[in-house]
Design a protein around this motif. Structure first.
Motif, PDB file in Angstrom:
ATOM      1  N   ASN A 213       0.996  -1.379   0.044  1.00  0.00           N
ATOM      2  CA  ASN A 213       0.030   0.071   0.169  1.00  0.00           C
ATOM      3  C   ASN A 213       0.817   1.227   0.039  1.00  0.00           C
ATOM      4  O   ASN A 213       0.351   2.240   0.612  1.00  0.00           O
ATOM      5  CB  ASN A 213      -0.955   0.098   1.222  1.00  0.00           C
ATOM      6  CG  ASN A 213      -1.931  -1.094   1.164  1.00  0.00           C
ATOM      7  OD1 ASN A 213      -2.458  -1.375  -0.045  1.00  0.00           O
ATOM      8  ND2 ASN A 213      -2.226  -1.676   2.288  1.00  0.00           N
ATOM      9  N   PHE A 214       2.066   1.289  -0.744  1.00  0.00           N
ATOM     10  CA  PHE A 214       2.792   2.550  -0.790  1.00  0.00           C
ATOM     11  C   PHE A 214       2.084   3.680  -1.469  1.00  0.00           C
ATOM     12  O   PHE A 214       2.222   4.692  -1.225  1.00  0.00           O
ATOM     13  CB  PHE A 214       3.930   2.163  -1.572  1.00  0.00           C
ATOM     14  CG  PHE A 214       5.037   3.203  -1.640  1.00  0.00           C
ATOM     15  CD1 PHE A 214       6.102   3.289  -0.521  1.00  0.00           C
ATOM     16  CD2 PHE A 214       4.990   4.361  -2.420  1.00  0.00           C
ATOM     17  CE1 PHE A 214       6.984   4.219  -0.599  1.00  0.00           C
ATOM     18  CE2 PHE A 214       5.907   5.277  -2.296  1.00  0.00           C
ATOM     19  CZ  PHE A 214       6.956   5.323  -1.384  1.00  0.00           C
ATOM     20  N   ASN A 215       1.105   3.201  -2.234  1.00  0.00           N
ATOM     21  CA  ASN A 215       0.160   4.467  -2.826  1.00  0.00           C
ATOM     22  C   ASN A 215      -0.538   5.306  -1.696  1.00  0.00           C
ATOM     23  O   ASN A 215      -0.500   6.440  -1.930  1.00  0.00           O
ATOM     24  CB  ASN A 215      -0.901   3.892  -3.789  1.00  0.00           C
ATOM     25  CG  ASN A 215      -1.654   2.621  -3.125  1.00  0.00           C
ATOM     26  OD1 ASN A 215      -0.875   1.638  -2.645  1.00  0.00           O
ATOM     27  ND2 ASN A 215      -2.871   2.806  -3.111  1.00  0.00           N
ATOM     28  N   GLU A 216      -1.044   4.859  -0.659  1.00  0.00           N
ATOM     29  CA  GLU A 216      -1.364   5.503   0.606  1.00  0.00           C
ATOM     30  C   GLU A 216      -0.367   6.634   0.961  1.00  0.00           C
ATOM     31  O   GLU A 216      -0.694   7.649   1.349  1.00  0.00           O
ATOM     32  CB  GLU A 216      -2.067   4.867   1.588  1.00  0.00           C
ATOM     33  CG  GLU A 216      -3.042   3.744   1.043  1.00  0.00           C
ATOM     34  CD  GLU A 216      -3.607   2.686   2.259  1.00  0.00           C
ATOM     35  OE1 GLU A 216      -3.015   3.033   3.362  1.00  0.00           O
ATOM     36  OE2 GLU A 216      -4.386   2.193   1.942  1.00  0.00           O
ATOM     37  N   TYR A 217       0.714   6.257   1.184  1.00  0.00           N
ATOM     38  CA  TYR A 217       1.937   7.083   1.450  1.00  0.00           C
ATOM     39  C   TYR A 217       2.260   8.089   0.588  1.00  0.00           C
ATOM     40  O   TYR A 217       2.423   9.146   0.719  1.00  0.00           O
ATOM     41  CB  TYR A 217       3.197   6.209   1.847  1.00  0.00           C
ATOM     42  CG  TYR A 217       4.383   6.856   2.217  1.00  0.00           C
ATOM     43  CD1 TYR A 217       4.601   7.505   3.257  1.00  0.00           C
ATOM     44  CD2 TYR A 217       5.342   6.990   1.059  1.00  0.00           C
ATOM     45  CE1 TYR A 217       5.783   8.505   3.690  1.00  0.00           C
ATOM     46  CE2 TYR A 217       6.659   7.699   1.651  1.00  0.00           C
ATOM     47  CZ  TYR A 217       6.600   8.163   2.617  1.00  0.00           C
ATOM     48  OH  TYR A 217       7.779   9.070   3.047  1.00  0.00           O
ATOM     49  N   ALA A 218       2.277   7.656  -0.759  1.00  0.00           N
ATOM     50  CA  ALA A 218       2.480   8.388  -1.781  1.00  0.00           C
ATOM     51  C   ALA A 218       1.380   9.730  -1.832  1.00  0.00           C
ATOM     52  O   ALA A 218       1.798  10.723  -2.240  1.00  0.00           O
ATOM     53  CB  ALA A 218       2.473   7.783  -3.460  1.00  0.00           C
ATOM     54  N   GLN A 219       0.049   9.209  -1.569  1.00  0.00           N
ATOM     55  CA  GLN A 219      -1.006  10.359  -1.510  1.00  0.00           C
ATOM     56  C   GLN A 219      -1.159  10.985  -0.229  1.00  0.00           C
ATOM     57  O   GLN A 219      -1.969  11.726  -0.021  1.00  0.00           O
ATOM     58  CB  GLN A 219      -2.241   9.599  -2.163  1.00  0.00           C
ATOM     59  CG  GLN A 219      -2.069   9.104  -3.526  1.00  0.00           C
ATOM     60  CD  GLN A 219      -3.191   8.026  -3.733  1.00  0.00           C
ATOM     61  OE1 GLN A 219      -4.341   7.876  -3.085  1.00  0.00           O
ATOM     62  NE2 GLN A 219      -3.232   7.033  -4.823  1.00  0.00           N
ATOM     63  N   ASN A 220      -0.215  10.796   0.550  1.00  0.00           N
ATOM     64  CA  ASN A 220      -0.197  11.580   1.851  1.00  0.00           C
ATOM     65  C   ASN A 220      -1.637  11.233   2.790  1.00  0.00           C
ATOM     66  O   ASN A 220      -1.884  11.823   3.422  1.00  0.00           O
ATOM     67  CB  ASN A 220      -0.224  13.163   1.718  1.00  0.00           C
ATOM     68  CG  ASN A 220       1.123  13.613   1.441  1.00  0.00           C
ATOM     69  OD1 ASN A 220       2.456  12.833   1.784  1.00  0.00           O
ATOM     70  ND2 ASN A 220       1.370  14.734   1.243  1.00  0.00           N
ATOM     71  N   LEU A 221      -1.743   9.960   2.501  1.00  0.00           N
ATOM     72  CA  LEU A 221      -2.996   9.476   3.505  1.00  0.00           C
ATOM     73  C   LEU A 221      -2.336   8.779   4.591  1.00  0.00           C
ATOM     74  O   LEU A 221      -3.035   8.665   5.560  1.00  0.00           O
ATOM     75  CB  LEU A 221      -3.732   8.391   2.794  1.00  0.00           C
ATOM     76  CG  LEU A 221      -4.633   8.851   1.345  1.00  0.00           C
ATOM     77  CD1 LEU A 221      -5.186   7.794   0.415  1.00  0.00           C
ATOM     78  CD2 LEU A 221      -5.419  10.055   1.570  1.00  0.00           C
TER      79      LEU A 221
ATOM     80  N   ILE B 233       5.379   4.721   5.479  1.00  0.00           N
ATOM     81  CA  ILE B 233       5.123   3.266   4.717  1.00  0.00           C
ATOM     82  C   ILE B 233       4.579   2.374   5.582  1.00  0.00           C
ATOM     83  O   ILE B 233       5.029   2.432   6.949  1.00  0.00           O
ATOM     84  CB  ILE B 233       5.935   3.088   3.878  1.00  0.00           C
ATOM     85  CG1 ILE B 233       7.214   2.533   4.606  1.00  0.00           C
ATOM     86  CG2 ILE B 233       6.362   3.951   3.071  1.00  0.00           C
ATOM     87  CD1 ILE B 233       8.385   1.755   3.829  1.00  0.00           C
ATOM     88  N   GLU B 234       3.941   1.374   5.202  1.00  0.00           N
ATOM     89  CA  GLU B 234       3.412   0.277   6.102  1.00  0.00           C
ATOM     90  C   GLU B 234       4.753  -0.659   6.522  1.00  0.00           C
ATOM     91  O   GLU B 234       5.647  -1.041   5.856  1.00  0.00           O
ATOM     92  CB  GLU B 234       2.607  -0.773   5.234  1.00  0.00           C
ATOM     93  CG  GLU B 234       2.168  -1.916   5.930  1.00  0.00           C
ATOM     94  CD  GLU B 234       1.488  -1.599   7.362  1.00  0.00           C
ATOM     95  OE1 GLU B 234       2.049  -2.309   8.394  1.00  0.00           O
ATOM     96  OE2 GLU B 234       0.485  -1.073   7.393  1.00  0.00           O
ATOM     97  N   ARG B 235       4.960  -0.488   7.975  1.00  0.00           N
ATOM     98  CA  ARG B 235       6.173  -0.999   8.451  1.00  0.00           C
ATOM     99  C   ARG B 235       5.908  -2.659   8.885  1.00  0.00           C
ATOM    100  O   ARG B 235       6.758  -3.319   9.497  1.00  0.00           O
ATOM    101  CB  ARG B 235       6.741  -0.390   9.596  1.00  0.00           C
ATOM    102  CG  ARG B 235       7.036   1.050   9.139  1.00  0.00           C
ATOM    103  CD  ARG B 235       8.273   1.129   8.395  1.00  0.00           C
ATOM    104  NE  ARG B 235       8.826   2.482   7.926  1.00  0.00           N
ATOM    105  CZ  ARG B 235       9.811   2.874   7.117  1.00  0.00           C
ATOM    106  NH1 ARG B 235      10.532   1.640   6.582  1.00  0.00           N
ATOM    107  NH2 ARG B 235      10.054   4.029   6.894  1.00  0.00           N
ATOM    108  N   ASN B 236       4.649  -3.003   9.169  1.00  0.00           N
ATOM    109  CA  ASN B 236       4.346  -4.424   9.659  1.00  0.00           C
ATOM    110  C   ASN B 236       4.255  -5.548   8.730  1.00  0.00           C
ATOM    111  O   ASN B 236       4.382  -6.712   9.005  1.00  0.00           O
ATOM    112  CB  ASN B 236       2.829  -4.204  10.352  1.00  0.00           C
ATOM    113  CG  ASN B 236       2.804  -3.548  11.675  1.00  0.00           C
ATOM    114  OD1 ASN B 236       3.898  -3.630  12.184  1.00  0.00           O
ATOM    115  ND2 ASN B 236       1.854  -2.769  11.935  1.00  0.00           N
TER     116      ASN B 236
END
Length: 271
Positions: free
Chosen positions: A144-152, A156-159
């Protein structure tokens, strides 16, 4: 003045998340970088994630998504991204087969739109060009890097995350099962550093990490919650999966695969 600054920053964020090329006017000093990491060596001040121009083995320009921030001092070039709907084994969606193949197979999709997070795959030739650069030393898989890219999300997901060096396991040339030492793997919040794990790939089988099968092979590490009788394919393939893994929680959840390396200006240079 403050409002103008806010608007400018918002513009950069939107462009980075949704696909506008960020470097069309950036000077490459006459050089033609083959990866996002090489861009960083040419322009050390660059720190904005997004789509940039890099060059293939014949010096033809193309667009690539670059991550300069999430794992600094690592710099990453996106080679593939897909959601669970198209990545699930046996998916009937158009072009799903492209996301059921190892990286030894040429199966590009949406090549000119690397921010198409639900279905993007770079050509084999371009993957191998990036892989061949002496500064490319690692690969990783994220969710789900896209969520980080879109500032949501703020991070990034670390788990659910996987990273390895290409000396121990080179995914661009992998097409078989084997035991490999991994730099770092975390699945559903359970991490292991420099552990031996089984890893699968074939010409008709996307590279995948099976948390459900690690007790049977190699270092025989057990991930809590994993059950061998229920196949849990993580980061791809999805011939069985866990909804507790963030890459496969929902049909729209994405797995993202990258090539990159450490930015080490004291030992490497493009100039």
């Amino acid at each position: 003045m403050k409002n103008l600054l806010i608007l400018a920053l918002l513009s950069i964020v939107i462009h980075a998340a949704f696909g506008e090329v960020l470097d069309e006017k950036l000077p490459y000093k006459g050089l033609k970088p083959k990866s996002c990491l090489e861009i960083k060596y040419i322009n050390p001040e660059i720190n904005t994630n997004g789509i940039y121009i890099i060059y293939d083995s014949k010096n033809a320009a193309y667009h690539a998504y670059c991550d300069f921030k999430s794992d600094a001092p690592f710099v990453w070039t996106l080679i593939e991204s897909f959601d669970r709907n198209i990545g699930v084994y046996g998916s009937k969606l158009p072009n799903a087969w492209r996301f059921q193949r190892s990286y030894t197979v040429n199966a590009p999709y949406n090549e000119n739109n690397p921010a198409h997070w639900s279905a993007f795959r770079m050509s084999l030739a371009n993957m191998r060009t990036i892989n061949s650069i002496n500064t490319t030393t690692h690969w990783r898989a994220t969710c789900n890097f896209n969520e980080y890219a879109q500032n949501l999300t703020k991070d990034i997901e670390r788990n659910d995350y996987m990273r390895n060096n290409i000396c121990d396991l080179n995914i661009v040339y992998l097409y078989s099962f084997g035991c490999h030492q991994f730099d770092y793997v975390i699945v559903r919040g359970n991490a292991c550093v420099r552990c031996y794990f089984p890893f699968w790939a074939s010409t008709s089988y996307h590279p995948t990490f099976l948390a459900s099968h690690t007790t049977k092979y190699c270092g025989r590490y057990k991930f809590p919650g994993a059950v061998p009788s229920h196949q849990e394919s993580d980061f791809g393939h999805y011939n069985g999966y866990s909804t507790k893994h963030t890459c496969s929680s929902y049909g729209s959840s994405t797995a993202n695969w990258w090539l990159g390396g450490l930015y080490e200006p004291q030992t490497h240079t493009m100039l």
